[in-house]
Design an enzyme around this catalytic site. Structure first.
Site, PDB file in Angstrom:
ATOM      1  N   HIS A 216     -38.662   0.407 -36.970  1.00  0.00           N
ATOM      2  CA  HIS A 216     -38.557   1.715 -37.614  1.00  0.00           C
ATOM      3  C   HIS A 216     -39.811   1.875 -38.479  1.00  0.00           C
ATOM      4  CE1 HIS A 216     -37.017   4.658 -40.550  1.00  0.00           C
ATOM      5  NE2 HIS A 216     -36.064   4.945 -39.687  1.00  0.00           N
TER       6      HIS A 216
ATOM      7  N   ASP B 104     -34.916  -6.734 -40.969  1.00  0.00           N
ATOM      8  CA  ASP B 104     -34.429  -5.386 -41.232  1.00  0.00           C
ATOM      9  C   ASP B 104     -33.056  -5.264 -40.564  1.00  0.00           C
ATOM     10  OD1 ASP B 104     -33.757  -2.742 -41.160  1.00  0.00           O
ATOM     11  OD2 ASP B 104     -35.660  -2.029 -40.327  1.00  0.00           O
TER      12      ASP B 104
ATOM     13  N   GLN C 102     -29.570  -1.546 -38.823  1.00  0.00           N
ATOM     14  CA  GLN C 102     -28.685  -1.182 -37.709  1.00  0.00           C
ATOM     15  C   GLN C 102     -27.663  -2.280 -37.400  1.00  0.00           C
ATOM     16  OE1 GLN C 102     -28.321   1.675 -36.267  1.00  0.00           O
ATOM     17  NE2 GLN C 102     -30.108   2.682 -37.165  1.00  0.00           N
TER      18      GLN C 102
ATOM     19  N   LYS D 196     -25.314   3.289 -43.745  1.00  0.00           N
ATOM     20  CA  LYS D 196     -25.135   3.018 -42.320  1.00  0.00           C
ATOM     21  C   LYS D 196     -23.927   2.117 -42.079  1.00  0.00           C
ATOM     22  CE  LYS D 196     -30.037   3.496 -41.243  1.00  0.00           C
ATOM     23  NZ  LYS D 196     -30.222   4.699 -40.455  1.00  0.00           N
TER      24      LYS D 196
ATOM     25  N   CYS E 214     -38.068   7.868 -35.587  1.00  0.00           N
ATOM     26  CA  CYS E 214     -38.854   7.088 -36.565  1.00  0.00           C
ATOM     27  C   CYS E 214     -39.366   5.806 -35.932  1.00  0.00           C
ATOM     28  CB  CYS E 214     -38.050   6.771 -37.821  1.00  0.00           C
ATOM     29  SG  CYS E 214     -37.583   8.230 -38.729  1.00  0.00           S
TER      30      CYS E 214
HETATM   31  N1  PMP Z   1     -34.739   0.338 -40.289  1.00  0.00           N
HETATM   32  C1  PMP Z   1     -33.966   0.720 -39.271  1.00  0.00           C
HETATM   33  C2  PMP Z   1     -33.823  -0.190 -38.076  1.00  0.00           C
HETATM   34  C3  PMP Z   1     -33.293   1.931 -39.321  1.00  0.00           C
HETATM   35  O1  PMP Z   1     -32.517   2.311 -38.310  1.00  0.00           O
HETATM   36  C4  PMP Z   1     -33.428   2.747 -40.473  1.00  0.00           C
HETATM   37  C5  PMP Z   1     -32.714   4.080 -40.581  1.00  0.00           C
HETATM   38  N2  PMP Z   1     -32.730   4.842 -39.422  1.00  0.00           N
HETATM   39  C6  PMP Z   1     -34.243   2.307 -41.511  1.00  0.00           C
HETATM   40  C7  PMP Z   1     -34.885   1.099 -41.384  1.00  0.00           C
HETATM   41  C8  PMP Z   1     -34.437   3.115 -42.767  1.00  0.00           C
HETATM   42  O2  PMP Z   1     -33.241   3.197 -43.479  1.00  0.00           O
HETATM   43  P1  PMP Z   1     -33.105   4.134 -44.755  1.00  0.00           P
HETATM   44  O3  PMP Z   1     -33.533   5.498 -44.319  1.00  0.00           O
HETATM   45  O4  PMP Z   1     -31.653   4.075 -45.105  1.00  0.00           O
HETATM   46  O5  PMP Z   1     -33.985   3.586 -45.815  1.00  0.00           O
END
Ligand code: PMP
Length: 556
Positions: A122, A199, A202, A225, A363
């Site tokens: 991401h 990270d 997910q 999430k 993203c």
């Molecule tokens: N890493 C991953 C794998 C994600 O899916 C996301 C959110 N789509 C993020 C980071 C960022 O998370 P947040 O917007 O809650 O900071």
């Protein structure tokens, strides 16, 4: 009552109608819905418990502090951390990764060092490392994926060197739905002395996590999430690292003593990294989300597996659907495209049918780049979703693909409309009249698609980098011709829905002077059409970028 019904009943939002149809929420990868327990805990906190934490010596502040710190201990147990002070509250995964970049990486990396990520990260786990690399002279290296969509361990081996200082990869990528071999990655990173950041954004709602067993240095995730509140996340880091790291935000809460004579002594862990008043209500309500996952642990895992299999079988059986990775995913999350149709056209049609899915780059632009794709569609399910919802989704998708939707029909009023557009006789008032007649969003959506369908395509030579409108999820082009004092615009897009919106927007601006163009109230026009609540000129759908470009062209 079945376990599924019992689980689903805890999420009141799911019971609503959207665009006149029962909501089917398949965008859980972006954020999950909230159970009544989390919603009630937020309300109750403000109603009877609200006070700042760690500060006042009075009863309700003590109660608020106890609840706040109790959740920290719950998170500690939930992720198997050794100490509760290894759990640092952040505003989310993005904040947590930025904290590591600022407080650890900038202090410890020097020119020639290497940071390894994967191509499927991401942006939150890419951009901070690009900035760190730029500032320290370190090199950012991206490992590729296997056909299955997991980090390619052979490629990882070739990237890993004695200069690798950090390996930052996701546990599950938000486009692949596959569990990465993080145990192997962590073990190998350790052998070269590199730190590891996982990270878990997910993964956290789907997998049991034990950071002590994983032995990673950092593990990050977001509460929203995993059925918890937005604006809250967790940075787990090993105690020894947190002790070495300097804070990067300064102020109240993170200090032990402040003196204008002798300076400041920072607070102990975890407060050293929690400057200012934290998201107290978020933390307190988050406890209920963790309880929900713990109480339904087995059901969540069984339902995840069943949904993933059913969805995979259904998607593979649907003609015209192409999965980005064609194998069953570890969680019910699939990326796909529909042959010969723009992603935005598919998602906007499904939205008109009450089905929420995601279209775009998710993203993860570097992943799209490596797959030579502009974007894709993504369905991401949670255990409250049902097989019946998958059936409806597949039925609607099939209707769209077969061109059986009203907006694809070439007969009836649609055809009349098409002709009138081709002859360029349609004025703004005619559009307003049509949209006034179309009462439901379903019907309005159909009108937009019909406008898009019959909108004369621009000559390919005019679709240049110069006429491209940046800020749109799809590609859109706009050219202005000045005729005396007034302007005439030509436009085009690769998405039918955007072509329709362009047609509507241009009708408002054609043959107007620069002053009239600047003065025109596009929001009021969209309001009149009944589009504002669905497609307001915002960044999200690119309409704002189109309007801005029209205004800029009229000025130049
Ligand atoms: N890493 C991953 C794998 C994600 O899916 C996301 C959110 N789509 C993020 C980071 C960022 O998370 P947040 O917007 O809650 O900071």
């Amino acid at each position: 009552m079945s376990q599924l019904q019992n689980f689903r009943d805890q999420f009141p939002l799911l019971e609503q109608q959207v665009n006149g149809k029962p909501l089917i929420y398949f965008d859980n990868g972006a954020t999950t819905q909230k159970p009544s327990s989390v919603i009630a805990a937020s309300g109750q906190f403000y109603q009877s418990q609200n006070a700042n934490v760690h500060r006042a010596s009075h009863a309700i502040s003590t109660r608020a502090t106890q609840a706040f710190e109790e959740t920290r201990r719950q998170v500690q147990a939930f992720i198997g951390a050794q100490y509760s002070h290894e759990v640092i509250w952040t505003s989310g995964t993005t904040h947590a990764i930025n904290l590591i970049a600022q407080c650890w990486a900038l202090e410890n990396l020097t020119a020639g060092d290497e940071i390894i990520i994967s191509v499927a990260e991401h942006h939150a786990n890419i951009v901070p490392w690009q900035v760190v690399a730029e500032q320290t002279g370190a090199r950012l290296v991206a490992v590729g994926l296997t056909d299955k969509g997991i980090v390619d361990l052979a490629d990882f081996e070739t990237c890993l060197t004695h200069r690798t200082k950090l390996v930052a990869v996701n546990h599950i990528a938000n486009v692949t739905g596959m569990i990465n071999p993080i145990e192997a990655i962590i073990a190998r990173a350790k052998e070269v002395g590199a730190k590891t950041l996982i990270d878990g954004a997910q993964a956290i709602a789907h997998l049991p996590i034990n950071v002590t067993e994983l032995d990673c240095d950092f593990y990050v995730f977001s509460a929203h999430k995993m059925y918890g509140p937005t604006g809250l996340g967790v940075l787990y880091a090993k105690q020894a690292l947190l002790m070495q790291m300097k804070p990067y935000q300064y102020g109240g809460e993170m200090i032990k003593t402040v003196s204008l004579k002798t300076g400041t002594v920072f607070n102990e862990l975890p407060f050293k990294f929690e400057a200012g008043t934290p998201n107290i209500v978020g933390v307190v309500a988050f406890a209920k989300a963790i309880e929900l996952i713990k109480d339904n642990f087995d059901f969540i895992h069984q339902q995840d597996a069943a949904l993933s299999q059913y969805l995979f079988d259904k998607l593979t059986d649907t003609d015209g659907v192409e999965l980005v990775f064609s194998r069953q995913a570890d969680i019910p999350l699939y990326a796909f495209v529909v042959n010969n149709h723009h992603n935005q056209d598919v998602s906007s049609y499904l939205d008109s049918q009450g089905i929420a899915i995601r279209a775009g780059h998710h993203c993860a632009m570097p992943l799209m780049e490596s797959l030579h794709m502009n974007g894709c569609l993504r369905v991401s399910l949670a255990p409250y979703n049902t097989m019946a919802e998958i059936d409806i989704f597949i039925d609607k998708l099939t209707v769209f693909i077969k061109g059986e939707t009203d907006s694809c029909l070439d007969t009836g009023s649609g055809n009349e409309l098409a002709t009138s557009i081709r002859s360029e006789s349609m004025e703004m008032n005619e559009i307003i009249e049509r949209f006034t007649q179309a009462k439901s969003w379903d019907q309005k959506h159909r009108e937009i698609m019909l406008l898009g369908k019959s909108f004369e395509r621009m000559d390919k030579t005019l679709r240049s980098a110069q006429s491209l409108i940046s800020g749109c999820e799809s590609q859109a082009w706009l050219v202005a011709i000045k005729q005396g004092e007034t302007f005439y615009f030509y436009a085009d897009s690769d998405a039918k829905i955007v072509r329709g919106l362009l047609r509507i927007t241009l009708a408002a601006y054609q043959h107007k002077t620069a002053a009239q163009i600047q003065a025109f109230d596009i929001n009021a026009y969209f309001e009149k059409l009944g589009l504002l609540s669905h497609l307001s000129p915002s960044r999200g759908n690119g309409l704002l970028a189109i309007v801005e470009k029209i205004k800029a062209l009229a000025l130049s």
